[in-house]
Design a protein around this motif. Structure first.
Motif, PDB file in Angstrom:
ATOM      1  N   ASN A  45       0.828  -1.206   0.000  1.00 25.43           N
ATOM      2  CA  ASN A  45       0.000   0.000   0.000  1.00 25.43           C
ATOM      3  C   ASN A  45       0.866   1.263   0.000  1.00 25.43           C
ATOM      4  OD1 ASN A  45      -2.310  -1.540  -0.024  1.00 25.43           O
ATOM      5  ND2 ASN A  45      -2.653  -1.420   2.179  1.00 25.43           N
ATOM      6  N   TYR A  46       2.012   1.172   0.656  1.00 25.58           N
ATOM      7  CA  TYR A  46       2.968   2.279   0.617  1.00 25.58           C
ATOM      8  C   TYR A  46       3.441   2.538  -0.814  1.00 25.58           C
ATOM      9  CZ  TYR A  46       7.346   4.847   1.416  1.00 25.58           C
ATOM     10  OH  TYR A  46       8.358   5.784   1.381  1.00 25.58           O
ATOM     11  N   LYS A  47       3.735   1.471  -1.526  1.00 21.38           N
ATOM     12  CA  LYS A  47       4.206   1.595  -2.906  1.00 21.38           C
ATOM     13  C   LYS A  47       3.098   2.140  -3.826  1.00 21.38           C
ATOM     14  CE  LYS A  47       7.648   0.082  -4.509  1.00 21.38           C
ATOM     15  NZ  LYS A  47       8.944   0.675  -4.877  1.00 21.38           N
ATOM     16  N   LYS A  48       1.856   1.806  -3.540  1.00 24.09           N
ATOM     17  CA  LYS A  48       0.748   2.351  -4.329  1.00 24.09           C
ATOM     18  C   LYS A  48       0.641   3.857  -4.135  1.00 24.09           C
ATOM     19  CE  LYS A  48      -2.196  -1.782  -4.366  1.00 24.09           C
ATOM     20  NZ  LYS A  48      -3.438  -2.394  -3.808  1.00 24.09           N
ATOM     21  N   ARG A  49       0.861   4.296  -2.891  1.00 27.73           N
ATOM     22  CA  ARG A  49       0.746   5.726  -2.592  1.00 27.73           C
ATOM     23  C   ARG A  49       1.939   6.503  -3.125  1.00 27.73           C
ATOM     24  NH1 ARG A  49      -0.924   8.720   3.056  1.00 27.73           N
ATOM     25  NH2 ARG A  49      -0.564  10.824   2.284  1.00 27.73           N
ATOM     26  N   TYR A  50       3.123   5.955  -2.956  1.00 26.49           N
ATOM     27  CA  TYR A  50       4.343   6.652  -3.395  1.00 26.49           C
ATOM     28  C   TYR A  50       4.952   5.879  -4.562  1.00 26.49           C
ATOM     29  CZ  TYR A  50       3.800   9.216   0.962  1.00 26.49           C
ATOM     30  OH  TYR A  50       3.297   9.998   1.982  1.00 26.49           O
ATOM     31  N   LYS A  51       4.351   6.054  -5.707  1.00 23.66           N
ATOM     32  CA  LYS A  51       4.762   5.298  -6.900  1.00 23.66           C
ATOM     33  C   LYS A  51       6.184   5.617  -7.326  1.00 23.66           C
ATOM     34  CE  LYS A  51       0.109   4.618  -8.796  1.00 23.66           C
ATOM     35  NZ  LYS A  51      -0.640   5.132  -7.643  1.00 23.66           N
ATOM     36  N   GLN A  52       6.663   6.810  -6.946  1.00 19.58           N
ATOM     37  CA  GLN A  52       8.026   7.200  -7.338  1.00 19.58           C
ATOM     38  C   GLN A  52       9.092   6.525  -6.486  1.00 19.58           C
ATOM     39  OE1 GLN A  52       5.976   8.911  -5.530  1.00 19.58           O
ATOM     40  NE2 GLN A  52       7.018  10.151  -3.983  1.00 19.58           N
ATOM     41  N   SER A  53       8.689   5.899  -5.363  1.00 22.03           N
ATOM     42  CA  SER A  53       9.652   5.262  -4.468  1.00 22.03           C
ATOM     43  C   SER A  53      10.284   4.044  -5.142  1.00 22.03           C
ATOM     44  CB  SER A  53       8.943   4.818  -3.172  1.00 22.03           C
ATOM     45  OG  SER A  53       9.801   4.003  -2.402  1.00 22.03           O
ATOM     46  N   ASP A  54      11.606   3.942  -5.019  1.00 20.81           N
ATOM     47  CA  ASP A  54      12.300   2.768  -5.556  1.00 20.81           C
ATOM     48  C   ASP A  54      12.637   1.763  -4.452  1.00 20.81           C
ATOM     49  OD1 ASP A  54      14.226   4.183  -4.205  1.00 20.81           O
ATOM     50  OD2 ASP A  54      15.711   4.196  -5.824  1.00 20.81           O
ATOM     51  N   LEU A  55      12.005   1.928  -3.294  1.00 20.22           N
ATOM     52  CA  LEU A  55      12.274   1.068  -2.144  1.00 20.22           C
ATOM     53  C   LEU A  55      11.671  -0.320  -2.353  1.00 20.22           C
ATOM     54  CD1 LEU A  55      13.604   1.611   0.706  1.00 20.22           C
ATOM     55  CD2 LEU A  55      11.265   1.743   1.585  1.00 20.22           C
ATOM     56  N   LYS A  56      12.518  -1.348  -2.333  1.00 19.67           N
ATOM     57  CA  LYS A  56      12.060  -2.736  -2.413  1.00 19.67           C
ATOM     58  C   LYS A  56      11.903  -3.291  -0.997  1.00 19.67           C
ATOM     59  CE  LYS A  56      12.915  -2.767  -6.941  1.00 19.67           C
ATOM     60  NZ  LYS A  56      11.846  -2.804  -7.965  1.00 19.67           N
ATOM     61  N   LEU A  57      11.296  -4.451  -0.875  1.00 21.40           N
ATOM     62  CA  LEU A  57      11.170  -5.147   0.404  1.00 21.40           C
ATOM     63  C   LEU A  57      11.996  -6.426   0.340  1.00 21.40           C
ATOM     64  CD1 LEU A  57       9.943  -5.605   3.230  1.00 21.40           C
ATOM     65  CD2 LEU A  57       7.958  -6.638   2.101  1.00 21.40           C
ATOM     66  N   VAL A  58      12.995  -6.534   1.202  1.00 20.80           N
ATOM     67  CA  VAL A  58      13.850  -7.717   1.261  1.00 20.80           C
ATOM     68  C   VAL A  58      13.527  -8.497   2.539  1.00 20.80           C
ATOM     69  CG1 VAL A  58      16.229  -8.559   1.478  1.00 20.80           C
ATOM     70  CG2 VAL A  58      15.708  -6.682  -0.095  1.00 20.80           C
ATOM     71  N   LEU A  59      13.180  -9.776   2.379  1.00 20.41           N
ATOM     72  CA  LEU A  59      12.820 -10.646   3.496  1.00 20.41           C
ATOM     73  C   LEU A  59      13.889 -11.723   3.657  1.00 20.41           C
ATOM     74  CD1 LEU A  59       9.059 -11.057   2.539  1.00 20.41           C
ATOM     75  CD2 LEU A  59       9.989  -9.523   4.250  1.00 20.41           C
ATOM     76  N   VAL A  60      14.581 -11.699   4.776  1.00 20.45           N
ATOM     77  CA  VAL A  60      15.680 -12.631   5.041  1.00 20.45           C
ATOM     78  C   VAL A  60      15.252 -13.638   6.102  1.00 20.45           C
ATOM     79  CG1 VAL A  60      18.039 -12.853   5.912  1.00 20.45           C
ATOM     80  CG2 VAL A  60      17.428 -10.915   4.443  1.00 20.45           C
ATOM     81  N   GLY A  61      15.301 -14.919   5.768  1.00 19.30           N
ATOM     82  CA  GLY A  61      14.948 -15.954   6.736  1.00 19.30           C
ATOM     83  C   GLY A  61      14.242 -17.115   6.065  1.00 19.30           C
ATOM     84  N   GLY A  62      13.987 -18.147   6.850  1.00 18.58           N
ATOM     85  CA  GLY A  62      13.330 -19.334   6.318  1.00 18.58           C
ATOM     86  C   GLY A  62      11.853 -19.109   6.070  1.00 18.58           C
ATOM     87  N   LEU A  63      11.344 -19.721   5.016  1.00 17.33           N
ATOM     88  CA  LEU A  63       9.927 -19.609   4.655  1.00 17.33           C
ATOM     89  C   LEU A  63       9.114 -20.654   5.414  1.00 17.33           C
ATOM     90  CD1 LEU A  63      10.134 -19.072   0.799  1.00 17.33           C
ATOM     91  CD2 LEU A  63       8.902 -17.590   2.365  1.00 17.33           C
ATOM     92  N   PHE A  64       8.157 -20.165   6.224  1.00 14.37           N
ATOM     93  CA  PHE A  64       7.282 -21.068   6.960  1.00 14.37           C
ATOM     94  C   PHE A  64       5.814 -20.828   6.616  1.00 14.37           C
ATOM     95  CE2 PHE A  64      11.169 -21.022   9.436  1.00 14.37           C
ATOM     96  CZ  PHE A  64      11.350 -22.369   9.694  1.00 14.37           C
ATOM     97  N   SER A  65       5.581 -20.033   5.589  1.00 11.66           N
ATOM     98  CA  SER A  65       4.233 -19.840   5.050  1.00 11.66           C
ATOM     99  C   SER A  65       4.384 -19.514   3.567  1.00 11.66           C
ATOM    100  CB  SER A  65       3.496 -18.714   5.785  1.00 11.66           C
ATOM    101  OG  SER A  65       4.201 -17.495   5.689  1.00 11.66           O
ATOM    102  N   LYS A  66       3.293 -19.622   2.841  1.00 10.87           N
ATOM    103  CA  LYS A  66       3.350 -19.430   1.396  1.00 10.87           C
ATOM    104  C   LYS A  66       3.766 -17.998   1.051  1.00 10.87           C
ATOM    105  CE  LYS A  66       0.613 -20.173  -2.800  1.00 10.87           C
ATOM    106  NZ  LYS A  66      -0.723 -20.554  -3.336  1.00 10.87           N
ATOM    107  N   PRO A  67       4.805 -17.822   0.225  1.00 10.82           N
ATOM    108  CA  PRO A  67       5.273 -16.471  -0.102  1.00 10.82           C
ATOM    109  C   PRO A  67       4.306 -15.725  -1.020  1.00 10.82           C
ATOM    110  CG  PRO A  67       6.471 -18.087  -1.393  1.00 10.82           C
ATOM    111  CD  PRO A  67       5.615 -18.864  -0.435  1.00 10.82           C
ATOM    112  N   ILE A  68       4.245 -14.422  -0.841  1.00 10.54           N
ATOM    113  CA  ILE A  68       3.469 -13.558  -1.737  1.00 10.54           C
ATOM    114  C   ILE A  68       4.397 -13.108  -2.859  1.00 10.54           C
ATOM    115  CG2 ILE A  68       2.258 -11.345  -1.934  1.00 10.54           C
ATOM    116  CD1 ILE A  68       1.383 -11.734   0.990  1.00 10.54           C
TER     117      ILE A  68
END
Length: 413
Positions: A266-289
């Motif tokens: 939702n942050y990315k929808k509001r600030y479309k000019q942002s180049d900020l990615k989301l990096v998730l580090v760790g083991g997957l214990f639920s289905k990834p989006i």
């Protein structure tokens, strides 16, 4: 000869990546200068599925004697059923807590036995339940000056506290969640020799639940490691990391991630000019989006973890359940701008005590507003980073922490 001390934790060693396991390792290795240190643990690697993946036996690791015992859960397949069946006692105790009267009741009626048998079945059906480890403690407890179980949520800390209360320094790593209100904990928190909390917020929570009859207690806590960073360029290529990213480090499951992925999108929808990615580090214990702006690294080495932290623009901890948050302290110690969940009293305490070394959000709107300020202001991130470094250096100095632990050991020994 040095006197003997034993730590008890569900998993131990390089393959054990949880916060309680890391907590145990750091304390145990530092205590070897003054005591002969054992760690009593299980052969379980996968905390979800269980199974004895590691061999039972004794080995030496960085001066610590590690004794592994097979886990033998009873009716593991019924664990969720037992949790549901025993929910009423937790709900009753939590309701009394919310009314503000549990502390007074606990001072008059300190030990609850309602649904004790069902709650025992909950503990016995956990993947970490190990009768062999418990038998070892019962037969050998006189050889130890102190026994230090970590993490009351699981059966090892619970049963060890009952089998050797006069020797036990419990490090509960507790937080405000349903399991904290189990009635069987009343016996533990009123009978062990000492309880070592991580934060003032955790200590106050326990005092409000267990009342005046709570065992002798205080703050011990834990510090952080100074680990050399991996090469950034190599790490960046290996995990396809972007230039600017919001970072999360921990188990990739609903409990830890909470709402953060949706807030970020939702942050990315509001600030479309942002180049900020989301990096998730760790083991997957639920289905990834799956999303082009979300990057999953899986498990990384400690050296890689630190270089990924070092190059993050903003570091987030969205968990509602923390007793300390080592990952927060690691980020603050490296001068990173931290954004955390204000619904967690412990994380909020760090924000307030550091005087702005980290910021907390109270909902999606607040998250989006604060993340935007942090992303777009170099000055704000720099100021937060300096405050965070000062806070960790002052409050989590290893000399202070080990002094508290050794004092607790000598007090009960």
């Amino acid at each position: 000869m040095k006197e003997k001390v034993a730590f008890v934790v569900t998993a131990y060693g390089k393959q054990a990546r949880g916060g309680a396991e890391q907590h145990c390792r750091m304390l145990a290795e530092r205590l070897t200068a003054d005591y002969e240190v054992d760690v009593l643990t299980t052969c379980v690697e996968n905390y979800v599925c269980g199974g004895n993946d590691l061999p039972a036996g004794v080995e030496k690791e960085n001066g610590v004697t590690v004794r592994r015992f097979e886990a033998q859960p009873i009716q593991q397949e019924l664990h969720k059923y037992y949790v549901r069946k025993s929910k009423w006692v937790r709900r009753i105790r939590k309701f009394l807590f919310q009314l503000g009267i549990l502390r007074s009741l606990a001072s008059i009626w300190p030990v609850w036995t309602y649904m004790r048998n069902l709650e025992q079945k909950v503990m016995q059906s956990y993947v970490f339940y190990s009768p062999q480890l418990f038998l070892y403690v019962q037969e050998n407890k006189e050889h130890y000056k102190a026994i230090i179980p970590i993490n009351i949520s699981y059966p090892l800390a619970y049963y060890i506290s009952l089998y050797a209360p006069e020797k036990t320094i419990l490090i509960p790593t507790m937080h405000y969640e349903s399991s904290t209100f189990r009635s069987i904990y009343t016996e533990v928190f009123t009978k062990v020799a000492y309880i070592g909390f991580n934060t003032v917020a955790e200590q106050k929570l326990a005092e409000r639940i267990f009342g005046k009859k709570i065992s002798d207690h205080g703050i011990i806590s834990v510090g952080i490691e100074g680990t050399e960073d991996a090469d950034w360029n190599v790490t960046k290529r290996k995990y396809n990391l972007p230039e600017a990213y919001l970072l999360f480090v921990g188990r990739i499951d609903r409990g830890k991630l909470s709402h953060i992925i949706q807030y970020y999108l939702n942050y990315k929808k509001r600030y479309k000019q942002s180049d900020l990615k989301l990096v998730l580090v760790g083991g997957l214990f639920s289905k990834p989006i799956q999303h082009p702006d979300i990057i999953y690294t899986g498990f990384v080495s400690e050296n890689e973890k630190y270089t990924i932290i070092q190059h993050a623009k903003v570091f987030v901890n969205p968990s509602k359940f923390e007793s300390l948050s080592l990952i927060l302290l690691e980020g603050m110690s490296r001068g990173k701008a931290m954004l955390v969940n204000g619904k967690c009293a412990v994380l909020k305490e760090h924000c307030q005590k550091s005087e702005g070394g980290a910021l907390y959000y109270t909902g999606e709107k607040d998250f989006i507003s604060k993340l935007h300020n942090m992303e777009t202001s170099d000055e704000l991130r720099l100021q937060m980073g300096e405050k965070g470094k000062r806070y960790v250096a002052k409050e989590y100095d290893w000399n202070i922490i080990m002094g508290r632990l050794k004092q607790a050991i000598e007090r009960i020994g």
